[in-house]
Design a protein around this motif. Structure first.
Motif, PDB file in Angstrom:
ATOM      1  N   SER A  65      -7.421 -15.322   4.743  1.00 35.68           N
ATOM      2  CA  SER A  65      -7.118 -13.887   4.867  1.00 35.68           C
ATOM      3  C   SER A  65      -6.567 -13.601   6.254  1.00 35.68           C
ATOM      4  CB  SER A  65      -8.395 -13.074   4.635  1.00 35.68           C
ATOM      5  OG  SER A  65      -8.107 -11.700   4.591  1.00 35.68           O
TER       6      SER A  65
ATOM      7  N   THR B 234      -4.308 -12.069  -3.420  1.00 37.89           N
ATOM      8  CA  THR B 234      -3.988 -10.658  -3.230  1.00 37.89           C
ATOM      9  C   THR B 234      -2.476 -10.558  -3.141  1.00 37.89           C
ATOM     10  OG1 THR B 234      -4.298 -10.891  -0.842  1.00 37.89           O
ATOM     11  CG2 THR B 234      -6.141 -10.001  -2.115  1.00 37.89           C
TER      12      THR B 234
ATOM     13  N   ASN C 210      -7.990  -8.305   3.544  1.00 37.43           N
ATOM     14  CA  ASN C 210      -8.043  -7.863   2.144  1.00 37.43           C
ATOM     15  C   ASN C 210      -8.569  -8.968   1.227  1.00 37.43           C
ATOM     16  OD1 ASN C 210      -6.551  -5.125   2.275  1.00 37.43           O
ATOM     17  ND2 ASN C 210      -5.299  -6.514   3.497  1.00 37.43           N
ATOM     18  N   THR C 211      -8.083 -10.187   1.421  1.00 34.44           N
ATOM     19  CA  THR C 211      -8.536 -11.291   0.564  1.00 34.44           C
ATOM     20  C   THR C 211      -9.998 -11.608   0.863  1.00 34.44           C
ATOM     21  OG1 THR C 211      -6.280 -12.120   0.827  1.00 34.44           O
ATOM     22  CG2 THR C 211      -7.815 -13.520  -0.371  1.00 34.44           C
TER      23      THR C 211
ATOM     24  N   ALA D  82       1.843  -5.162   3.562  1.00 27.79           N
ATOM     25  CA  ALA D  82       1.253  -6.360   4.179  1.00 27.79           C
ATOM     26  C   ALA D  82      -0.242  -6.244   4.452  1.00 27.79           C
ATOM     27  CB  ALA D  82       1.983  -6.702   5.466  1.00 27.79           C
TER      28      ALA D  82
END
Ligand SMILES: Cc1cc2nc3c(=O)[nH]c(=O)nc-3n(C[C@H](O)[C@H](O)[C@H](O)COP(=O)(O)O)c2cc1C
Length: 175
Positions: free
Chosen positions: A9, A117, A13-14, A155
């Motif tokens: 990540s 993601t 987010n991931t 992004a």
């Protein structure tokens, strides 16, 4: 059952999806030992006893990240530096592509699953198919369709509303 979730990540987010997957596994398999590890922490000796390996990363240029795309992502994050724009802890470490290259082969038919993601663009591509293919190549039995989770924007997110719940629900289907 021993479950490991390994993630890459850059912007967090991931990682958040990986943490929600851990929660989903813990609630569906309360007896399970669950490790949620960034790729930099996921040394292969920690995976020797794993029964289910779940691997995820961000989508870059339609597929898995690579060294140039990671440098581009981290460079833009530094340019936007400020509150809410720090790279995720571990972002400077190896990416999932390098990690998978160094993953020892297994002959235990260990179960595995892949996620990514990605943006909501209809032409987003996805990293999860490439991750799943490499897991199969290392002898893992991929037991679920590669799964994508959506971010808003281009992004650094944030995650689209409801994606953490979707990750928990997806995780509960895996074993
Ligand atoms: C260099 C770069 C290329 C990207 N290419 C894509 C892409 O092809 N498709 C896509 O859906 N998202 C793309 N993105 C957005 C990523 O999917 C997004 O940054 C990622 O999901 C965020 O996860 P993270 O916070 O865990 O890093 C790209 C991002 C960067 C930095």
């Amino acid at each position: 059952m021993h479950v490991a979730i390994v993630y890459e990540s850059l912007f967090g987010n991931t990682r958040q999806i990986a943490e929600a997957i851990s929660e989903g596994i813990r609630s569906s398999h309360p007896e399970a030992e669950v490790d949620c590890l960034g790729v930099g922490q996921a040394a292969s000796d920690r995976l020797r006893t794993v029964d289910l390996l779940i691997v995820g990363g961000p989508t870059h240029m339609y597929g898995m990240t690579w060294s140039l795309s990671r440098r581009m992502g981290l460079g833009s994050e530094r340019m936007n530096a400020g509150p809410g724009h720090e790279p995720d802890p571990g972002a400077e470490g190896p990416g999932v592509r390098t990690w998978l290259r160094n993953l020892p082969k297994t002959d235990r038919h260990t179960h595995a699953a892949a996620f990514d993601t990605r943006t909501t663009s209809p032409t987003s591509g996805g990293a999860a198919h490439g991750i799943a293919r490499r897991l199969r190549g290392h002898g893992y039995d991929v037991v679920a369709k590669p799964h994508g989770f959506f971010i808003e924007g281009a992004a650094d997110g944030p995650l689209r509303a409801g994606e953490l719940d979707r990750a928990r629900s997806w995780a509960a289907t895996l074993d």
